[in-house]
Design a protein around this motif. Structure first.
Motif, PDB file in Angstrom:
ATOM      1  N   ILE A   4      -7.832  -5.836   0.231  1.00  0.00           N
ATOM      2  CA  ILE A   4      -7.931  -6.445   1.538  1.00  0.00           C
ATOM      3  C   ILE A   4      -8.335  -5.611   2.649  1.00  0.00           C
ATOM      4  O   ILE A   4      -8.398  -5.614   3.760  1.00  0.00           O
ATOM      5  CB  ILE A   4      -6.538  -7.041   1.951  1.00  0.00           C
ATOM      6  N   ALA A   5      -8.655  -4.294   2.338  1.00  0.00           N
ATOM      7  CA  ALA A   5      -9.272  -3.023   3.308  1.00  0.00           C
ATOM      8  C   ALA A   5     -10.719  -3.610   3.781  1.00  0.00           C
ATOM      9  O   ALA A   5     -11.411  -4.094   2.819  1.00  0.00           O
ATOM     10  CB  ALA A   5      -9.117  -1.706   2.521  1.00  0.00           C
ATOM     11  N   GLN A   6     -10.871  -3.337   4.838  1.00  0.00           N
ATOM     12  CA  GLN A   6     -12.172  -3.827   5.275  1.00  0.00           C
ATOM     13  C   GLN A   6     -13.335  -2.878   4.880  1.00  0.00           C
ATOM     14  O   GLN A   6     -14.533  -3.207   4.511  1.00  0.00           O
ATOM     15  CB  GLN A   6     -12.192  -3.815   6.658  1.00  0.00           C
ATOM     16  N   ARG A   7     -13.234  -1.562   4.820  1.00  0.00           N
ATOM     17  CA  ARG A   7     -14.089  -0.749   4.501  1.00  0.00           C
ATOM     18  C   ARG A   7     -13.653   0.189   3.195  1.00  0.00           C
ATOM     19  O   ARG A   7     -12.603   1.127   3.638  1.00  0.00           O
ATOM     20  CB  ARG A   7     -14.315   0.530   5.489  1.00  0.00           C
ATOM     21  N   LYS A   8     -14.115  -0.335   1.864  1.00  0.00           N
ATOM     22  CA  LYS A   8     -13.694   0.214   0.786  1.00  0.00           C
ATOM     23  C   LYS A   8     -14.196   1.679   0.452  1.00  0.00           C
ATOM     24  O   LYS A   8     -13.631   2.412  -0.288  1.00  0.00           O
ATOM     25  CB  LYS A   8     -13.710  -0.572  -0.356  1.00  0.00           C
ATOM     26  N   GLU A   9     -15.057   2.037   1.328  1.00  0.00           N
ATOM     27  CA  GLU A   9     -15.900   3.267   0.915  1.00  0.00           C
ATOM     28  C   GLU A   9     -15.460   4.544   1.496  1.00  0.00           C
ATOM     29  O   GLU A   9     -15.973   5.673   1.232  1.00  0.00           O
ATOM     30  CB  GLU A   9     -17.445   3.295   1.191  1.00  0.00           C
ATOM     31  N   VAL A  10     -14.502   4.295   2.371  1.00  0.00           N
ATOM     32  CA  VAL A  10     -14.001   5.430   3.478  1.00  0.00           C
ATOM     33  C   VAL A  10     -13.304   6.316   2.415  1.00  0.00           C
ATOM     34  O   VAL A  10     -12.534   5.888   1.446  1.00  0.00           O
ATOM     35  CB  VAL A  10     -13.482   5.077   4.567  1.00  0.00           C
ATOM     36  N   VAL A  12     -10.070   9.217   1.667  1.00  0.00           N
ATOM     37  CA  VAL A  12      -8.803   9.265   2.131  1.00  0.00           C
ATOM     38  C   VAL A  12      -8.641  10.457   3.252  1.00  0.00           C
ATOM     39  O   VAL A  12      -8.039   9.990   4.260  1.00  0.00           O
ATOM     40  CB  VAL A  12      -7.883   9.761   1.015  1.00  0.00           C
ATOM     41  N   ALA A  13      -9.533  11.563   3.228  1.00  0.00           N
ATOM     42  CA  ALA A  13      -9.461  12.317   4.322  1.00  0.00           C
ATOM     43  C   ALA A  13      -9.796  11.727   5.693  1.00  0.00           C
ATOM     44  O   ALA A  13      -9.096  11.977   6.738  1.00  0.00           O
ATOM     45  CB  ALA A  13     -10.516  13.505   4.049  1.00  0.00           C
ATOM     46  N   SER A  14     -10.929  10.850   5.786  1.00  0.00           N
ATOM     47  CA  SER A  14     -11.245  10.240   6.959  1.00  0.00           C
ATOM     48  C   SER A  14     -10.106   9.218   7.472  1.00  0.00           C
ATOM     49  O   SER A  14      -9.904   8.885   8.779  1.00  0.00           O
ATOM     50  CB  SER A  14     -12.579   9.394   7.058  1.00  0.00           C
ATOM     51  N   VAL A  15      -9.353   8.772   6.789  1.00  0.00           N
ATOM     52  CA  VAL A  15      -8.471   7.825   7.128  1.00  0.00           C
ATOM     53  C   VAL A  15      -7.236   8.488   7.865  1.00  0.00           C
ATOM     54  O   VAL A  15      -6.781   8.273   8.629  1.00  0.00           O
ATOM     55  CB  VAL A  15      -7.849   7.027   5.948  1.00  0.00           C
ATOM     56  N   LEU A  16      -6.860   9.830   7.224  1.00  0.00           N
ATOM     57  CA  LEU A  16      -5.745  10.273   7.617  1.00  0.00           C
ATOM     58  C   LEU A  16      -5.875  11.415   8.819  1.00  0.00           C
ATOM     59  O   LEU A  16      -4.962  11.950   9.168  1.00  0.00           O
ATOM     60  CB  LEU A  16      -5.173  11.293   6.255  1.00  0.00           C
ATOM     61  N   GLN A  17      -7.233  11.563   9.163  1.00  0.00           N
ATOM     62  CA  GLN A  17      -7.437  12.610  10.234  1.00  0.00           C
ATOM     63  C   GLN A  17      -7.089  12.010  11.521  1.00  0.00           C
ATOM     64  O   GLN A  17      -7.215  12.856  12.380  1.00  0.00           O
ATOM     65  CB  GLN A  17      -8.916  12.954  10.079  1.00  0.00           C
ATOM     66  N   SER A  18      -6.727  10.938  11.928  1.00  0.00           N
ATOM     67  CA  SER A  18      -6.449  10.332  13.138  1.00  0.00           C
ATOM     68  C   SER A  18      -5.227   9.377  12.922  1.00  0.00           C
ATOM     69  O   SER A  18      -4.571   9.021  11.947  1.00  0.00           O
ATOM     70  CB  SER A  18      -7.490   9.509  13.662  1.00  0.00           C
ATOM     71  N   ILE A  19      -4.242   9.660  14.171  1.00  0.00           N
ATOM     72  CA  ILE A  19      -3.073   9.018  14.358  1.00  0.00           C
ATOM     73  C   ILE A  19      -3.487   7.714  15.507  1.00  0.00           C
ATOM     74  O   ILE A  19      -3.811   8.237  16.499  1.00  0.00           O
ATOM     75  CB  ILE A  19      -2.011   9.738  14.659  1.00  0.00           C
TER      76      ILE A  19
END
Length: 80
Positions: A4-10, A12-19
């Motif tokens: 159900i993720a919208q962008r499957k190609e991202v 892990v680092a790009s997801v975790l780099q922001s809060i």
């Protein structure tokens, strides 16, 4: 969660780099999916990513090197 993720190609680092985390889902996370998400986020927060090369380490040996004996011993001891 992956389904159900919208962008499957991202990465892990790009997801975790922001809060808050840089990830969007196609539908709301409720019930067991919400619990699964929170469990995953808690586990991910314990991981420190770096630019170093990845390495493989065999946790059944203190040296980190795979041996058939260590795998066999673990299989015998866990009863699998």
């Amino acid at each position: 969660l992956y389904h159900i993720a919208q962008r499957k190609e991202v990465s892990v680092a790009s997801v975790l780099q922001s809060i808050p985390l840089n990830i969007q889902f196609r539908r709301a996370l409720v019930g067991p999916r919400w619990d699964t998400w929170l469990h995953l986020v808690r586990r991910l927060m314990e991981i420190n990513l770096s630019d170093a090369n990845d390495t493989i380490s065999w946790k059944l040996m203190g040296s980190g090197v795979f041996t058939v004996k260590s795998m066999y011993t673990d299989l015998i001891n866990t009863g699998d």
